[in-house]
Write an enzyme that holds these catalytic residues in place. Structure first.
Site, short mmCIF file in Angstrom:
data_model
loop_
_atom_site.label_atom_id
_atom_site.label_comp_id
_atom_site.label_asym_id
_atom_site.label_seq_id
_atom_site.Cartn_x
_atom_site.Cartn_y
_atom_site.Cartn_z
N LYS A 1 -8.95 4.93 19.16
CA LYS A 1 -9.95 3.86 19.58
C LYS A 1 -11.18 4.50 19.86
O LYS A 1 -12.13 4.03 19.72
CB LYS A 1 -9.09 3.27 20.65
CG LYS A 1 -7.69 2.47 20.25
CD LYS A 1 -7.15 1.62 21.24
CE LYS A 1 -6.71 2.51 22.81
NZ LYS A 1 -5.86 3.55 22.42
N ARG B 1 -4.39 -4.07 28.46
CA ARG B 1 -3.26 -3.63 28.23
C ARG B 1 -2.01 -4.13 28.61
O ARG B 1 -0.89 -3.89 28.43
CB ARG B 1 -3.00 -2.18 28.79
CG ARG B 1 -3.71 -1.17 28.04
CD ARG B 1 -3.67 0.22 28.84
NE ARG B 1 -3.62 1.35 28.06
CZ ARG B 1 -4.46 2.44 27.69
NH1 ARG B 1 -5.55 2.10 28.08
NH2 ARG B 1 -3.96 3.52 26.99
N ARG C 1 -4.70 17.09 20.58
CA ARG C 1 -6.09 16.69 21.37
C ARG C 1 -5.75 17.20 22.85
O ARG C 1 -6.89 17.68 23.41
CB ARG C 1 -6.02 15.03 21.53
CG ARG C 1 -7.19 14.56 22.58
CD ARG C 1 -7.29 13.04 22.26
NE ARG C 1 -6.51 12.46 23.25
CZ ARG C 1 -6.61 11.00 23.39
NH1 ARG C 1 -7.08 10.36 22.58
NH2 ARG C 1 -5.61 10.55 24.14
N ARG D 1 -6.28 17.26 28.98
CA ARG D 1 -5.50 15.89 29.67
C ARG D 1 -4.15 16.37 29.79
O ARG D 1 -3.35 16.41 29.04
CB ARG D 1 -5.96 14.82 28.53
CG ARG D 1 -7.31 13.86 29.10
CD ARG D 1 -7.25 12.89 28.22
NE ARG D 1 -6.39 11.80 28.34
CZ ARG D 1 -6.51 10.67 27.67
NH1 ARG D 1 -7.43 10.45 27.01
NH2 ARG D 1 -5.30 9.68 27.96
N ARG E 1 4.09 6.72 27.72
CA ARG E 1 2.86 5.76 27.60
C ARG E 1 3.45 5.01 26.28
O ARG E 1 2.69 3.71 26.35
CB ARG E 1 1.67 6.80 26.87
CG ARG E 1 1.23 7.21 28.37
CD ARG E 1 0.38 8.65 28.09
NE ARG E 1 -0.93 8.38 27.60
CZ ARG E 1 -1.55 9.34 26.80
NH1 ARG E 1 -1.22 10.46 26.50
NH2 ARG E 1 -2.87 8.88 26.39
P1 AMP Z 1 -6.63 6.03 27.64
O1 AMP Z 1 -7.63 7.03 27.92
O2 AMP Z 1 -6.97 4.66 27.14
O3 AMP Z 1 -5.18 6.48 27.04
O4 AMP Z 1 -5.97 5.81 29.34
C1 AMP Z 1 -5.50 6.87 29.84
C2 AMP Z 1 -4.80 6.05 31.13
O5 AMP Z 1 -5.61 5.50 31.84
C3 AMP Z 1 -3.53 5.34 30.72
O6 AMP Z 1 -2.32 5.89 30.36
C4 AMP Z 1 -3.32 4.70 32.02
O7 AMP Z 1 -2.62 5.22 33.10
C5 AMP Z 1 -4.86 4.47 32.57
N1 AMP Z 1 -5.35 3.05 32.00
C6 AMP Z 1 -6.33 2.99 31.22
N2 AMP Z 1 -6.44 1.59 30.76
C7 AMP Z 1 -5.76 0.86 31.55
C8 AMP Z 1 -5.58 -0.33 31.67
N3 AMP Z 1 -5.99 -1.09 30.78
N4 AMP Z 1 -4.54 -1.02 32.54
C9 AMP Z 1 -3.75 0.17 33.20
N5 AMP Z 1 -3.94 1.14 33.15
C10 AMP Z 1 -4.99 1.87 32.29
#
Ligand code: AMP
Length: 367
Positions: free
Chosen positions: A191, A266, A305, A311, A323
């Site tokens: 994404k 989400r 990654r 990360r 996740r």
């Molecule tokens: P991402 O970089 O999109 O994979 O997001 C990393 C982490 O941020 C996720 O595993 C969640 O802990 C938190 N996070 C990101 N977006 C959301 C969301 N829309 N709702 C809840 N937690 C989020």
């Protein structure tokens, strides 16, 4: 039609304009045909109106002009300059101002001030176009041709940076259609990578909730401290925190020509909150596009990654699986939510980055 960098679409035909001019002339004639008023055209915009107005006003009258300016580009600057003052002796006469357009009323205020020192018999204001919606002045407009909505217009004497005054018709600024996209897919589906390409290609603002959280964690903000433990474990951050943050990000960028939401919504609660919030801004989601890939490919991608990005949630297979569980339980139901709205699309997320971008572009271009 293009003028400088902007696009304009037809708004008023020559016939509609001339009918409005005649209406103003007839109304003024009703009140003034038995005397000799002096019409004061406000340059530059009013020259065409004054000309057609006088052809429609076949009674004794005098004509003069003043010149003022308060527009630069698309917005009124707020500073009104007098470039040409009233020269005729207007003392004791009935003065009727002829304006092409009255919007905020700033120019008019300046004009009224200009005439307030002169002892005139009567003072009236006539405007061909009148934006009653945005008029903030105290002086009531005595005569007007057409009440128009608050749109930037050109033609029939009105310009956009000096071009367009010679059109016989009036055009309005074309508002670019906004595109708001949700990029949907499991962690590692690509994404963020695809959003980087799409935001350039379609001039969109990319909002990644994960990136905003990471930025806050790095900067030790209250939001960062709150989100850190959830993110480290691979759990979702609570809805109310995430929704508030997302709304702030959109509000900061309301002038954008569209958004790519990456990692949001989400949960169903987030999706509903997003729809309700966008509605208050007269916006909506146009499409949700899912990047499909199978778990084993995604786990390999995330572990790779994690080695580069550092990360912590990408480095541990248990956290990654957590996740995915969060995704399956809370995020996957959104497919139905958007399908019911007829907005769900999915593309194959496996392959060269360019190929995946092309698949996404194909969907976006059908919107
Ligand atoms: P991402 O970089 O999109 O994979 O997001 C990393 C982490 O941020 C996720 O595993 C969640 O802990 C938190 N996070 C990101 N977006 C959301 C969301 N829309 N709702 C809840 N937690 C989020």
């Amino acid at each position: 039609m293009q003028i400088h960098d902007k696009f304009f679409v037809p708004f008023l035909s020559e016939d509609q304009i001339l009918a409005a001019v005649k209406k103003v002339a007839d109304n003024i004639a009703e009140d003034f045909k038995n005397e000799t008023p002096i019409f004061v055209g406000v340059l530059n915009g009013s020259f065409m109106f004054v000309s057609d107005f006088l052809k429609a006003y076949q009674h004794p009258c005098e004509v003069t002009f003043v010149k003022m300016s308060s527009y630069e580009g698309l917005t009124s600057t707020g500073i009104v300059e007098t470039l040409l003052d009233v020269s005729e002796n207007i003392e004791g006469k009935s003065v009727i101002i002829l304006e092409d357009i009255i919007d905020s009323g700033r120019t008019l205020k300046h004009l009224i001030h200009m005439f307030s020192n002169i002892n005139v018999k009567e003072f009236k204001v006539a405007s061909l176009f009148y934006k009653s919606e945005v008029y903030r002045g105290e002086y009531p407009i005595d005569y007007f041709g057409i009440d128009i909505p608050d749109k930037f217009i050109v033609g029939y004497g009105l310009d956009y940076n000096e071009l367009g005054r010679n059109f016989r018709e009036v055009y309005q600024l074309k508002q670019p259609d906004m595109i708001n996209l949700v990029l949907f897919g499991k962690p590692g589906a690509g994404k963020g990578t695809q959003a980087e390409f799409l935001k350039e290609k379609y001039n969109l603002k990319h909002i990644s909730t994960g990136d905003v959280f990471r930025y806050n964690i790095k900067n030790n903000t209250d939001l960062g401290l709150l989100a850190k433990s959830y993110i480290d474990n691979g759990d979702l951050v609570p809805d109310e925190v995430t929704i508030k943050m997302l709304q702030e990000e959109v509000t900061k960028n309301v002038a954008a020509s569209g958004f790519i939401f990456d990692g949001f919504p989400r949960t169903t609660v987030q999706a509903e909150a997003l729809d309700a919030f966008l509605m208050t801004k007269n916006m909506k989601i146009n499409a949700t596009i899912a990047l499909e890939a199978n778990d084993e490919v995604l786990i390999q991608r995330l572990l790779e990654r994690g080695k580069l990005s550092g990360r912590s949630d990408d480095q541990d297979e248990d956290k990654i699986r957590n996740r995915f569980d969060e995704y399956n339980q809370k995020t996957a139901p959104l497919k139905n939510y958007y399908q019911e709205q007829g907005k769900f699309h999915s593309v194959d997320g496996i392959g060269a980055i360019d190929d995946v971008t092309a698949r996404l572009a194909k969907v976006i271009e059908t919107l």
